[in-house]
Design a protein around this motif. Structure first.
Motif, PDB file in Angstrom:
ATOM      1  N   GLU A 244      22.037 112.123  24.834  1.00  0.00           N
ATOM      2  CA  GLU A 244      21.372 110.932  24.305  1.00  0.00           C
ATOM      3  C   GLU A 244      21.511 110.859  22.788  1.00  0.00           C
ATOM      4  O   GLU A 244      21.667 109.790  22.219  1.00  0.00           O
ATOM      5  N   LEU A 245      21.456 112.010  22.126  1.00  0.00           N
ATOM      6  CA  LEU A 245      21.632 112.058  20.675  1.00  0.00           C
ATOM      7  C   LEU A 245      23.007 111.506  20.291  1.00  0.00           C
ATOM      8  O   LEU A 245      23.115 110.685  19.373  1.00  0.00           O
ATOM      9  N   LEU A 246      24.050 111.916  20.987  1.00  0.00           N
ATOM     10  CA  LEU A 246      25.390 111.435  20.684  1.00  0.00           C
ATOM     11  C   LEU A 246      25.513 109.927  20.955  1.00  0.00           C
ATOM     12  O   LEU A 246      26.147 109.206  20.185  1.00  0.00           O
ATOM     13  N   SER A 247      24.897 109.478  22.028  1.00  0.00           N
ATOM     14  CA  SER A 247      24.913 108.050  22.350  1.00  0.00           C
ATOM     15  C   SER A 247      24.200 107.237  21.269  1.00  0.00           C
ATOM     16  O   SER A 247      24.684 106.188  20.841  1.00  0.00           O
ATOM     17  N   LEU A 248      23.073 107.724  20.829  1.00  0.00           N
ATOM     18  CA  LEU A 248      22.321 107.023  19.791  1.00  0.00           C
ATOM     19  C   LEU A 248      23.068 107.024  18.456  1.00  0.00           C
ATOM     20  O   LEU A 248      23.028 106.043  17.711  1.00  0.00           O
ATOM     21  N   GLN A 249      23.771 108.097  18.145  1.00  0.00           N
ATOM     22  CA  GLN A 249      24.562 108.138  16.918  1.00  0.00           C
ATOM     23  C   GLN A 249      25.705 107.130  16.971  1.00  0.00           C
ATOM     24  O   GLN A 249      26.013 106.475  15.979  1.00  0.00           O
ATOM     25  N   LYS A 250      26.323 106.995  18.141  1.00  0.00           N
ATOM     26  CA  LYS A 250      27.391 106.010  18.309  1.00  0.00           C
ATOM     27  C   LYS A 250      26.840 104.599  18.122  1.00  0.00           C
ATOM     28  O   LYS A 250      27.440 103.770  17.430  1.00  0.00           O
ATOM     29  N   ASN A 251      25.687 104.314  18.728  1.00  0.00           N
ATOM     30  CA  ASN A 251      25.041 103.005  18.560  1.00  0.00           C
ATOM     31  C   ASN A 251      24.684 102.743  17.107  1.00  0.00           C
ATOM     32  O   ASN A 251      24.828 101.625  16.610  1.00  0.00           O
ATOM     33  N   LEU A 252      24.231 103.773  16.425  1.00  0.00           N
ATOM     34  CA  LEU A 252      23.867 103.654  15.016  1.00  0.00           C
ATOM     35  C   LEU A 252      25.097 103.316  14.171  1.00  0.00           C
ATOM     36  O   LEU A 252      25.032 102.447  13.285  1.00  0.00           O
ATOM     37  N   ASP A 253      26.213 103.960  14.442  1.00  0.00           N
ATOM     38  CA  ASP A 253      27.442 103.660  13.710  1.00  0.00           C
ATOM     39  C   ASP A 253      27.895 102.221  13.945  1.00  0.00           C
ATOM     40  O   ASP A 253      28.325 101.532  13.011  1.00  0.00           O
ATOM     41  N   GLU A 254      27.793 101.744  15.195  1.00  0.00           N
ATOM     42  CA  GLU A 254      28.157 100.357  15.505  1.00  0.00           C
ATOM     43  C   GLU A 254      27.243  99.386  14.764  1.00  0.00           C
ATOM     44  O   GLU A 254      27.701  98.368  14.227  1.00  0.00           O
ATOM     45  N   LEU A 255      25.961  99.693  14.718  1.00  0.00           N
ATOM     46  CA  LEU A 255      25.022  98.823  14.020  1.00  0.00           C
ATOM     47  C   LEU A 255      25.300  98.797  12.520  1.00  0.00           C
ATOM     48  O   LEU A 255      25.200  97.740  11.875  1.00  0.00           O
ATOM     49  N   HIS A 256      25.669  99.947  11.955  1.00  0.00           N
ATOM     50  CA  HIS A 256      26.010  99.990  10.528  1.00  0.00           C
ATOM     51  C   HIS A 256      27.239  99.127  10.238  1.00  0.00           C
ATOM     52  O   HIS A 256      27.279  98.413   9.222  1.00  0.00           O
ATOM     53  N   SER A 257      28.228  99.169  11.112  1.00  0.00           N
ATOM     54  CA  SER A 257      29.418  98.343  10.894  1.00  0.00           C
ATOM     55  C   SER A 257      29.069  96.859  11.016  1.00  0.00           C
ATOM     56  O   SER A 257      29.565  96.033  10.248  1.00  0.00           O
TER      57      SER A 257
ATOM     58  N   ILE B 117      26.171  95.544  10.353  1.00  0.00           N
ATOM     59  CA  ILE B 117      25.396  95.233   9.149  1.00  0.00           C
ATOM     60  C   ILE B 117      26.328  94.989   7.973  1.00  0.00           C
ATOM     61  O   ILE B 117      26.119  94.060   7.176  1.00  0.00           O
ATOM     62  N   ASP B 118      27.378  95.792   7.836  1.00  0.00           N
ATOM     63  CA  ASP B 118      28.334  95.609   6.749  1.00  0.00           C
ATOM     64  C   ASP B 118      29.014  94.244   6.832  1.00  0.00           C
ATOM     65  O   ASP B 118      29.155  93.547   5.821  1.00  0.00           O
ATOM     66  N   VAL B 119      29.414  93.854   8.037  1.00  0.00           N
ATOM     67  CA  VAL B 119      30.064  92.546   8.223  1.00  0.00           C
ATOM     68  C   VAL B 119      29.087  91.431   7.873  1.00  0.00           C
ATOM     69  O   VAL B 119      29.441  90.461   7.185  1.00  0.00           O
ATOM     70  N   LEU B 120      27.845  91.553   8.335  1.00  0.00           N
ATOM     71  CA  LEU B 120      26.844  90.518   8.051  1.00  0.00           C
ATOM     72  C   LEU B 120      26.505  90.443   6.569  1.00  0.00           C
ATOM     73  O   LEU B 120      26.273  89.356   6.027  1.00  0.00           O
ATOM     74  N   GLU B 121      26.485  91.581   5.896  1.00  0.00           N
ATOM     75  CA  GLU B 121      26.227  91.572   4.456  1.00  0.00           C
ATOM     76  C   GLU B 121      27.354  90.879   3.697  1.00  0.00           C
ATOM     77  O   GLU B 121      27.103  90.149   2.737  1.00  0.00           O
ATOM     78  N   GLN B 122      28.596  91.091   4.120  1.00  0.00           N
ATOM     79  CA  GLN B 122      29.723  90.396   3.491  1.00  0.00           C
ATOM     80  C   GLN B 122      29.623  88.893   3.727  1.00  0.00           C
ATOM     81  O   GLN B 122      29.856  88.090   2.811  1.00  0.00           O
ATOM     82  N   ASN B 123      29.255  88.519   4.942  1.00  0.00           N
ATOM     83  CA  ASN B 123      29.081  87.106   5.258  1.00  0.00           C
ATOM     84  C   ASN B 123      27.961  86.495   4.422  1.00  0.00           C
ATOM     85  O   ASN B 123      28.089  85.376   3.915  1.00  0.00           O
ATOM     86  N   ASN B 124      26.871  87.221   4.270  1.00  0.00           N
ATOM     87  CA  ASN B 124      25.756  86.741   3.446  1.00  0.00           C
ATOM     88  C   ASN B 124      26.173  86.576   1.994  1.00  0.00           C
ATOM     89  O   ASN B 124      25.758  85.624   1.325  1.00  0.00           O
ATOM     90  N   ALA B 125      27.002  87.494   1.491  1.00  0.00           N
ATOM     91  CA  ALA B 125      27.470  87.391   0.107  1.00  0.00           C
ATOM     92  C   ALA B 125      28.314  86.132  -0.078  1.00  0.00           C
ATOM     93  O   ALA B 125      28.172  85.416  -1.080  1.00  0.00           O
TER      94      ALA B 125
END
Length: 118
Positions: free
Chosen positions: A28-41, A43-51
């Protein structure tokens, strides 16, 4: 003493199995880390769009030329002293049909009406 070592080994083995296979374990820890990485990516795309959107809003608030450009592109607006010319491109298969229609219309226009007075 041997019995204590064997008991401790069994307890450690049980804890290892539980750690690896249960809820909240390593899987579950590995699964959650993978989900966290996807969410970070994301977020990065959305931040660029917001800029980009912030920049566009700033341009619209500070410049009338930006507003005019968007009005021309999206709303089809033209200036008072301008004329709008729309160019329609026909598909390659359609010109023959258009030619036939034009020929038919020209033939109808050249024919004399049958109920006209002599």
């Amino acid at each position: 003493m041997k019995i204590i070592y064997i008991a401790l080994a069994i307890v450690i083995l049980i804890l290892q199995v539980r750690l690896l296979s249960s809820d909240g374990g390593v899987g579950e820890l590995l699964s959650l880390q993978k989900n966290l990485d996807e969410l970070h990516s994301k977020i990065d795309v959305l931040e660029q769009n917001n800029a980009l959107l912030r920049k566009e809003v700033k341009d619209l608030q500070s410049s009338t030329q930006a507003i005019e450009t968007i009005a021309r592109q999206k709303l089809g607006m033209i200036g008072e002293d301008e004329a709008f010319i729309k160019i329609i491109e026909l598909p390659k298969s359609q010109p023959k049909a258009v030619e036939k229609q034009i020929d038919m219309e020209s033939n109808e226009a050249t024919e004399t009406p049958s109920n006209s007075l002599p």
